[in-house]
Motif scaffolding. Structure first.
Motif, PDB file in Angstrom:
ATOM      1  N   ARG A   1     -39.451  39.220 -55.089  1.00  0.00           N
ATOM      2  CA  ARG A   1     -38.468  39.212 -54.623  1.00  0.00           C
ATOM      3  C   ARG A   1     -37.672  40.765 -55.250  1.00  0.00           C
ATOM      4  NH1 ARG A   1     -33.723  39.406 -58.319  1.00  0.00           N
ATOM      5  NH2 ARG A   1     -34.092  37.920 -60.059  1.00  0.00           N
ATOM      6  N   GLY A   2     -36.808  41.051 -54.637  1.00  0.00           N
ATOM      7  CA  GLY A   2     -36.361  42.504 -54.817  1.00  0.00           C
ATOM      8  C   GLY A   2     -35.398  42.083 -55.892  1.00  0.00           C
ATOM      9  N   CYS A   3     -35.066  43.957 -56.648  1.00  0.00           N
ATOM     10  CA  CYS A   3     -33.641  43.383 -57.714  1.00  0.00           C
ATOM     11  C   CYS A   3     -32.452  42.927 -57.121  1.00  0.00           C
ATOM     12  CB  CYS A   3     -33.914  44.888 -58.292  1.00  0.00           C
ATOM     13  SG  CYS A   3     -32.758  44.961 -59.703  1.00  0.00           S
ATOM     14  N   LEU A   4     -31.510  42.500 -57.691  1.00  0.00           N
ATOM     15  CA  LEU A   4     -29.989  42.214 -57.088  1.00  0.00           C
ATOM     16  C   LEU A   4     -29.193  42.470 -58.388  1.00  0.00           C
ATOM     17  CD1 LEU A   4     -31.269  38.579 -56.223  1.00  0.00           C
ATOM     18  CD2 LEU A   4     -30.184  40.194 -54.472  1.00  0.00           C
ATOM     19  N   PRO A   5     -28.050  43.035 -57.939  1.00  0.00           N
ATOM     20  CA  PRO A   5     -26.802  43.597 -58.925  1.00  0.00           C
ATOM     21  C   PRO A   5     -26.377  42.957 -60.470  1.00  0.00           C
ATOM     22  CG  PRO A   5     -26.446  43.351 -56.520  1.00  0.00           C
ATOM     23  CD  PRO A   5     -27.467  42.788 -56.519  1.00  0.00           C
ATOM     24  N   ILE A   6     -27.168  41.274 -60.360  1.00  0.00           N
ATOM     25  CA  ILE A   6     -26.644  40.708 -60.755  1.00  0.00           C
ATOM     26  C   ILE A   6     -27.819  40.750 -62.062  1.00  0.00           C
ATOM     27  CG2 ILE A   6     -28.555  38.472 -60.064  1.00  0.00           C
ATOM     28  CD1 ILE A   6     -25.436  37.917 -62.873  1.00  0.00           C
ATOM     29  N   ASP A   7     -29.411  41.259 -61.989  1.00  0.00           N
ATOM     30  CA  ASP A   7     -30.130  41.341 -62.931  1.00  0.00           C
ATOM     31  C   ASP A   7     -29.629  42.717 -63.493  1.00  0.00           C
ATOM     32  OD1 ASP A   7     -32.074  39.509 -61.253  1.00  0.00           O
ATOM     33  OD2 ASP A   7     -32.544  40.530 -59.669  1.00  0.00           O
ATOM     34  N   VAL A   8     -29.160  44.120 -62.634  1.00  0.00           N
ATOM     35  CA  VAL A   8     -28.872  45.255 -63.418  1.00  0.00           C
ATOM     36  C   VAL A   8     -28.043  45.204 -64.391  1.00  0.00           C
ATOM     37  CG1 VAL A   8     -28.188  47.467 -62.640  1.00  0.00           C
ATOM     38  CG2 VAL A   8     -29.397  46.200 -61.387  1.00  0.00           C
ATOM     39  N   ALA A   9     -26.728  43.632 -63.598  1.00  0.00           N
ATOM     40  CA  ALA A   9     -26.022  43.693 -64.927  1.00  0.00           C
ATOM     41  C   ALA A   9     -26.000  42.914 -65.579  1.00  0.00           C
ATOM     42  CB  ALA A   9     -24.668  43.449 -64.230  1.00  0.00           C
ATOM     43  N   ARG A  10     -26.878  42.538 -65.736  1.00  0.00           N
ATOM     44  CA  ARG A  10     -27.207  41.345 -67.425  1.00  0.00           C
ATOM     45  C   ARG A  10     -27.782  42.527 -67.928  1.00  0.00           C
ATOM     46  NH1 ARG A  10     -29.705  36.742 -63.621  1.00  0.00           N
ATOM     47  NH2 ARG A  10     -28.238  35.344 -64.449  1.00  0.00           N
ATOM     48  N   ALA A  11     -28.556  43.260 -67.687  1.00  0.00           N
ATOM     49  CA  ALA A  11     -29.482  44.761 -68.402  1.00  0.00           C
ATOM     50  C   ALA A  11     -28.423  45.557 -69.120  1.00  0.00           C
ATOM     51  CB  ALA A  11     -30.172  45.481 -67.723  1.00  0.00           C
ATOM     52  N   VAL A  12     -27.044  45.669 -67.929  1.00  0.00           N
ATOM     53  CA  VAL A  12     -26.210  46.617 -68.560  1.00  0.00           C
ATOM     54  C   VAL A  12     -25.190  45.889 -69.503  1.00  0.00           C
ATOM     55  CG1 VAL A  12     -23.733  47.422 -68.114  1.00  0.00           C
ATOM     56  CG2 VAL A  12     -25.386  47.457 -66.446  1.00  0.00           C
ATOM     57  N   MET A  13     -24.929  44.080 -70.145  1.00  0.00           N
ATOM     58  CA  MET A  13     -24.166  43.649 -70.814  1.00  0.00           C
ATOM     59  C   MET A  13     -25.641  43.338 -72.374  1.00  0.00           C
ATOM     60  SD  MET A  13     -21.668  41.843 -70.065  1.00  0.00           S
ATOM     61  CE  MET A  13     -21.221  40.715 -70.883  1.00  0.00           C
ATOM     62  N   TYR A  14     -26.615  43.225 -71.304  1.00  0.00           N
ATOM     63  CA  TYR A  14     -27.453  43.625 -73.335  1.00  0.00           C
ATOM     64  C   TYR A  14     -27.505  44.726 -73.395  1.00  0.00           C
ATOM     65  CZ  TYR A  14     -31.846  44.544 -75.798  1.00  0.00           C
ATOM     66  OH  TYR A  14     -32.853  45.418 -76.222  1.00  0.00           O
ATOM     67  N   CYS A  15     -27.249  46.047 -73.229  1.00  0.00           N
ATOM     68  CA  CYS A  15     -27.033  46.963 -73.321  1.00  0.00           C
ATOM     69  C   CYS A  15     -26.030  47.570 -74.605  1.00  0.00           C
ATOM     70  CB  CYS A  15     -26.898  48.330 -72.422  1.00  0.00           C
ATOM     71  SG  CYS A  15     -28.603  49.449 -71.857  1.00  0.00           S
ATOM     72  N   VAL A  16     -24.699  46.779 -74.057  1.00  0.00           N
ATOM     73  CA  VAL A  16     -23.780  46.787 -75.146  1.00  0.00           C
ATOM     74  C   VAL A  16     -23.495  46.065 -75.733  1.00  0.00           C
ATOM     75  CG1 VAL A  16     -21.021  46.545 -74.332  1.00  0.00           C
ATOM     76  CG2 VAL A  16     -21.842  47.523 -73.053  1.00  0.00           C
ATOM     77  N   GLU A  17     -24.266  44.824 -75.780  1.00  0.00           N
ATOM     78  CA  GLU A  17     -24.164  43.503 -76.659  1.00  0.00           C
ATOM     79  C   GLU A  17     -25.416  43.851 -77.846  1.00  0.00           C
ATOM     80  OE1 GLU A  17     -21.439  39.865 -74.788  1.00  0.00           O
ATOM     81  OE2 GLU A  17     -24.249  40.541 -74.626  1.00  0.00           O
ATOM     82  N   GLN A  18     -26.185  44.106 -77.444  1.00  0.00           N
ATOM     83  CA  GLN A  18     -26.796  44.745 -78.489  1.00  0.00           C
ATOM     84  C   GLN A  18     -26.429  45.798 -79.482  1.00  0.00           C
ATOM     85  OE1 GLN A  18     -29.247  47.703 -79.249  1.00  0.00           O
ATOM     86  NE2 GLN A  18     -28.742  48.188 -76.747  1.00  0.00           N
ATOM     87  N   LYS A  19     -26.650  45.843 -80.931  1.00  0.00           N
ATOM     88  CA  LYS A  19     -26.578  46.852 -82.081  1.00  0.00           C
ATOM     89  C   LYS A  19     -27.344  47.961 -81.974  1.00  0.00           C
ATOM     90  CE  LYS A  19     -22.065  45.264 -81.373  1.00  0.00           C
ATOM     91  NZ  LYS A  19     -21.399  45.942 -79.739  1.00  0.00           N
ATOM     92  N   TYR A  20     -28.421  47.751 -81.673  1.00  0.00           N
ATOM     93  CA  TYR A  20     -29.644  49.118 -82.176  1.00  0.00           C
ATOM     94  C   TYR A  20     -30.457  49.241 -81.903  1.00  0.00           C
ATOM     95  CZ  TYR A  20     -32.975  49.073 -86.674  1.00  0.00           C
ATOM     96  OH  TYR A  20     -33.586  50.321 -87.252  1.00  0.00           O
ATOM     97  N   GLU A  21     -29.760  49.518 -80.519  1.00  0.00           N
ATOM     98  CA  GLU A  21     -31.094  50.183 -79.766  1.00  0.00           C
ATOM     99  C   GLU A  21     -29.982  51.475 -79.038  1.00  0.00           C
ATOM    100  OE1 GLU A  21     -33.754  50.823 -79.668  1.00  0.00           O
ATOM    101  OE2 GLU A  21     -34.788  49.114 -79.458  1.00  0.00           O
TER     102      GLU A  21
END
Ligand code: NAD
Length: 292
Positions: free
Chosen positions: A257-277
């Motif tokens: 399937r194609g990529c959906l906005p929610i998939d990208v939003a989850r990656a954004v959440m990961y970027c913000v919540e993780q503290k070591y990357e």
């Protein structure tokens, strides 16, 4: 440049502990999402809003941005911006600080595509893509950095995020789509370099590399979408309908399937919540592109 950025940096510094209310994993985070009037940007903005962030819907299409911000709620507002224009970017950041007191997250999502064969491609189209996708990213990061660095001085423990929207075409070449791919590879070069510099200010800088948003306007628009264009151009051998073209592109994705906005939003959440990357380019492609 008529925008007095040192004034806005000072105001951000004074307001570093004064954040708008909001409930959720991103409560209080003041967030600019560029290109948020539609497509991935809109979906990202809506998800972050649900998680408690305050959202600046920054887009060249102000009427649509205003509609999106209004539908989201009172912690959202629209700002007109052309990310390839320095004064306009400075204004966007100044307006954000004026309205909400600071800036915690920049999602530099605005982007454009112009594709075509090498021997026929016009320089003006190449420069159009470069000005928005590459130079525009630099400008947005530059003005966000001014505010985030000032905030760091006032609160050295706080963390901030810059997230650039690259593409799977930032990780591998894209046939007859080199202006776009070059700008998206370039975005990752900027991200890696900014990341090295900005750790000193507790700012993480990462890129997200989505796969094709097949349900979005770029692909699915019934008149100008890529499915219709590729069908008319005979780009997909044997395809007789828009659905045939769509299935051809879905079949390229291991997760089908194609990529959906929610998939990208989850990656954004990961970027913000993780503290070591920091300095990473995160693929969100359903397995279509894999890192070495
Ligand atoms: N759609 C995809 O399949 C796909 C795949 C990978 C990456 N991306 C990237 O994701 C981002 C969003 O793509 P999309 O498909 O949602 O785009 P879209 O065309 O649906 O929306 C882009 C938004 O950006 C705004 N915009 C365009 N130029 C601007 C400028 N100079 N200043 C401010 N705003 C501007 C437009 O008004 C629009 O609201 C882009 O960076 C794109 O390259 C898209």
């Amino acid at each position: 440049m008529s925008v007095n950025m040192s004034k806005w940096a000072q105001i951000a510094k004074e307001n570093v502990h004064n954040r708008p209310a909001g409930n959720g994993r991103l409560a209080g985070k003041i967030t600019i999402v560029t290109g948020a009037a539609q497509g991935f940007g809109k979906g990202i903005a809506e998800e972050l809003y649900k998680e408690g962030a305050t959202i600046i819907v920054a887009d060249m299409n102000l009427p649509l941005a205003q509609q999106v911000a209004q539908e989201m709620g009172e912690r959202a507002c629209a700002v007109a911006v052309n990310v390839s224009d320095e004064e306009s970017v400075a204004n966007m950041v100044a307006e954000t600080v004026e309205k909400f007191g600071g800036l915690d997250i920049l999602v530099a999502n605005a982007g454009v595509v112009r594709s075509g064969p090498l021997a026929e491609f016009e320089r003006k189209d190449f420069e159009f893509v470069t000005a928005i996708n590459y130079t525009g990213l630099f400008l947005c990061c530059k003005y966000a950095a001014m505010i985030m660095q000032a905030q760091h001085e006032a609160d050295p423990d706080a963390m901030y995020d810059i997230i650039a929207m690259s593409s799977k075409s930032g990780l591998e070449g894209s046939n007859k789509n080199f202006a776009y791919a070059g700008s998206k590879f370039g975005a990752i070069g900027l991200v890696q370099s900014f990341a090295l510099e900005m750790t000193a200010y507790n700012v993480k800088v990462n890129a997200i590399c989505p796969g094709n948003y097949l349900d979005g306007p770029l692909w699915s628009d019934p008149e100008r979408g890529l499915f219709v264009q590729y069908l008319q151009a005979g780009k997909v051998p044997g395809a007789k309908t828009v659905e045939d073209v769509r299935r051809f592109y879905e079949a390229k994705v291991p997760m089908n399937r194609g990529c959906l906005p929610i998939d990208v939003a989850r990656a954004v959440m990961y970027c913000v919540e993780q503290k070591y990357e920091t300095g990473q380019a995160i693929p969100v492609t359903g397995g279509q592109v894999m890192l070495n």
